[in-house]
Design a protein around this motif. Structure first.
Motif, PDB file in Angstrom:
ATOM      1  N   TYR A   1      72.591   3.319 -54.366  1.00  0.00           N
ATOM      2  CA  TYR A   1      72.829   2.926 -52.974  1.00  0.00           C
ATOM      3  C   TYR A   1      74.251   2.402 -52.827  1.00  0.00           C
ATOM      4  O   TYR A   1      74.697   1.559 -53.622  1.00  0.00           O
ATOM      5  CB  TYR A   1      71.844   1.843 -52.534  1.00  0.00           C
ATOM      6  N   LEU A   2      74.963   2.886 -51.831  1.00  0.00           N
ATOM      7  CA  LEU A   2      76.290   2.393 -51.511  1.00  0.00           C
ATOM      8  C   LEU A   2      76.237   1.756 -50.121  1.00  0.00           C
ATOM      9  O   LEU A   2      75.860   2.412 -49.150  1.00  0.00           O
ATOM     10  CB  LEU A   2      77.323   3.517 -51.532  1.00  0.00           C
TER      11      LEU A   2
ATOM     12  N   GLU B   1      78.135   0.781 -47.217  1.00  0.00           N
ATOM     13  CA  GLU B   1      79.444   1.111 -46.652  1.00  0.00           C
ATOM     14  C   GLU B   1      79.319   1.379 -45.148  1.00  0.00           C
ATOM     15  O   GLU B   1      78.498   2.206 -44.736  1.00  0.00           O
ATOM     16  CB  GLU B   1      80.022   2.337 -47.360  1.00  0.00           C
TER      17      GLU B   1
ATOM     18  N   GLN C   1      82.955   6.651 -46.507  1.00  0.00           N
ATOM     19  CA  GLN C   1      81.749   7.317 -47.004  1.00  0.00           C
ATOM     20  C   GLN C   1      82.062   8.735 -47.477  1.00  0.00           C
ATOM     21  O   GLN C   1      81.582   9.172 -48.526  1.00  0.00           O
ATOM     22  CB  GLN C   1      80.683   7.358 -45.909  1.00  0.00           C
TER      23      GLN C   1
ATOM     24  N   GLN D   1      83.960   8.611 -50.777  1.00  0.00           N
ATOM     25  CA  GLN D   1      83.038   8.295 -51.864  1.00  0.00           C
ATOM     26  C   GLN D   1      82.191   9.508 -52.223  1.00  0.00           C
ATOM     27  O   GLN D   1      81.969   9.797 -53.402  1.00  0.00           O
ATOM     28  CB  GLN D   1      82.150   7.114 -51.451  1.00  0.00           C
TER      29      GLN D   1
ATOM     30  N   TRP E   1      73.648   6.230 -48.574  1.00  0.00           N
ATOM     31  CA  TRP E   1      74.601   5.364 -47.898  1.00  0.00           C
ATOM     32  C   TRP E   1      73.902   4.640 -46.753  1.00  0.00           C
ATOM     33  O   TRP E   1      73.128   5.250 -46.001  1.00  0.00           O
ATOM     34  CB  TRP E   1      75.756   6.178 -47.320  1.00  0.00           C
TER      35      TRP E   1
END
Length: 525
Positions: free
Chosen positions: A167-168, A170, A176, A179, A210
């Motif tokens: 999980y990011l 952002e 995004q 990444q 995300w």
């Protein structure tokens, strides 16, 4: 993303491409005044603002009154239109790196991210090789750290096979995509229940998710979350308070209710040593660029005239009436006239969330809570996971006079060119530790320790020497050599001393104390 000025002042940057903490000279938050200039102010339509965001903020403040530093930071960094992290730069580059405003540790040397990956693996081993692992990063920048971490983790097959999801957290669509390109090989993201998702290139069958807020990431009783927060807390909004020797608290206004008006019983009261909030107001348009007040012996020449200035609220604000009462650390300064403290409620909320995910919620806190936030009610029969926080700030003092702006690798006033300047403040590590321990009975906190200690005990020298042996040319050797030494430099403004590491790990009642690797412990087989 706030400490007393008792730590050594960092020297101003004399060259470009410096990390944020190396570029700090610790600006006093501009000239603190009791009121704005009395000079007549032209209308906002006539006034020249440095950026569209400055104009928007100026018009809003003119209409509704001064705003907190926290509100100012939030808008400058994440406003949908023109925020520092949410905008797309005109050059096509992002805010990070040599062409941006600052350089972070993962971009200085790949060894940094590799050691973080090894740290996660060591914690996974020490906790009995848990399955259902979540890897979460808050504020992942352009993905450099996570890329090095996952590349390293993929070498440990058993650990990699235990990962269920990455999980990011952002908020910037622009970041995004950067990444995604680095971590998945494509900018094509698919819509998901949380936000967006794409398959991870390092671990087959695992997707990256995300989302804009960590609260969207599901909590599961049997999950093992490993959470990374690198240079994240320094960018979270802060409230700034000053202890005013003599304060007048006005009488409450008459309240109109369905059964009739309610009038206050008391009139104006005068209190000694009361916390007032420092708030942001438009600077006088007739003021010259002049100088910026700093804590150094010589003032700095301002290259741009600030759009805003910091003033002391004439009366206490709701935030000043309760935030400084939250901790005995703040209460000890109540008799210190003109003391200044910085408090970040959002930072405390994130630290609490980390702790609850790892150790479960504090049942007594949940029972007494009147809010709709049920995070503290989360039950976890077996604490597991870990959070690693790396940021800059002092080890044991309360933040004060650390609010700053950074642009093109130089320290600038935080009130110039809103939206084009990165804003940050020192991290209050002790406050984060208190928040984590209060939120969950199933965690313990280690650190903060200096980054030099953490990386050295993780084996940064040994890893760098191994890379140096395989370097193909002199330029690569020079970059590797200077990079790893820069990360552990313990000079007055060196990264090894300025940056700190803190870990939140599981606590199981009755078990033997286990120090994590990097914090005085050894790797468990």
């Amino acid at each position: 993303m706030r400490a007393h000025s008792l730590t050594a002042l960092r020297t101003a940057a004399r060259c470009s491409q410096l990390p944020k903490a190396e570029r700090i000279r610790r600006l006093t938050p501009c000239a603190i005044r009791w009121s704005s200039s009395l000079a007549p102010s032209p209308s906002s339509s006539e006034r020249k603002w440095s950026t569209p965001l400055a104009k928007m903020l100026g018009e809003a403040i003119t209409t509704t009154g001064p705003i907190s530093v926290a509100a100012y930071m939030r808008q400058c960094l994440t406003a949908p239109e023109g925020g520092y992290y949410t905008r797309q730069t005109t050059t096509g580059e992002d805010q990070f790196g040599t062409k941006g405003d600052f350089v972070t540790s993962p971009e200085i040397s790949q060894v940094f991210g590799e050691l973080i990956g090894i740290w996660l693996y060591a914690e996974w081993l020490a906790q009995g090789k848990k399955d259902k692992v979540q890897i979460i990063e808050v504020g992942p920048g352009r993905g450099t750290l996570m890329d090095d971490v996952l590349r390293t983790v993929s070498s440990f097959k058993a650990f990699a096979n235990s990962i269920e999801a990455v999980y990011l957290i952002e908020a910037s669509p622009h970041l995004q995509k950067q990444q995604a390109k680095l971590l998945t090989g494509s900018e094509d993201l698919k819509k998901s229940d949380l936000g967006w998702m794409a398959p991870l290139k390092y671990v087959p069958g695992v997707s990256i998710q995300w989302c804009e807020d960590i609260r969207f990431v599901p909590k599961e009783e049997t999950s093992t979350p490993f959470i990374l927060a690198h240079e994240f807390f320094d960018a979270l909004p802060i409230h700034v308070f000053q202890n005013v020797p003599q304060s007048s608290i006005p009488a409450s206004s008459t309240i109109i209710t369905p059964t009739g008006p309610i009038k206050p019983k008391h009139g104006v009261t005068v209190a000694k040593n009361t916390w007032h909030e420092l708030v942001v107001s438009p600077a006088s348009p007739f003021a010259s660029a002049g100088t910026i007040v700093t804590t150094s012996a010589a003032p700095e020449k301002a290259e741009e005239k600030p759009d805003f200035e910091l003033t002391v609220s004439k009366t206490p604000t709701p935030h000043s009436l309760y935030l400084p009462k939250m901790s005995t650390r703040y209460k000890k300064l109540e008799d210190t006239e003109n003391a200044i403290i910085e408090i970040s409620p959002e930072s405390l909320a994130y630290a609490s969330d980390f702790a609850v995910r790892i150790g479960g919620g504090n049942a007594s806190a949940a029972a007494s809570s009147t809010s709709n936030d049920k995070s503290t009610a989360f039950n976890k029969t077996q604490p597991s996971g870990a959070a690693l926080i790396l940021d800059y700030g002092p080890s044991d003092t309360i933040p004060a006079n650390t609010f700053r702006g950074i642009r093109s690798h130089q320290t600038v006033s935080p009130f110039t060119a809103p939206g084009l300047v990165d804003l940050s403040a020192d991290v209050d590590f002790l406050a984060l530790a208190d928040a984590a321990l209060d939120a969950s009975p199933g965690v313990e906190v280690h650190g903060p320790v200096e980054q030099s200690f953490f990386l050295s005990t993780m084996g940064i020298r040994e890893r760098a020497e191994r890379l140096l042996k395989g370097a193909k040319d002199e330029e690569t050797r020079r970059r590797l050599e200077t990079g790893w030494k820069r990360l552990v430099d313990r000079g007055p403004s060196g990264m090894g001393k300025t940056y700190k590491a803190m870990a939140i790990v599981p606590y199981i009642k009755g078990s033997k104390l286990r120090r994590p690797v990097g914090f005085g412990g050894d790797i468990a087989a």
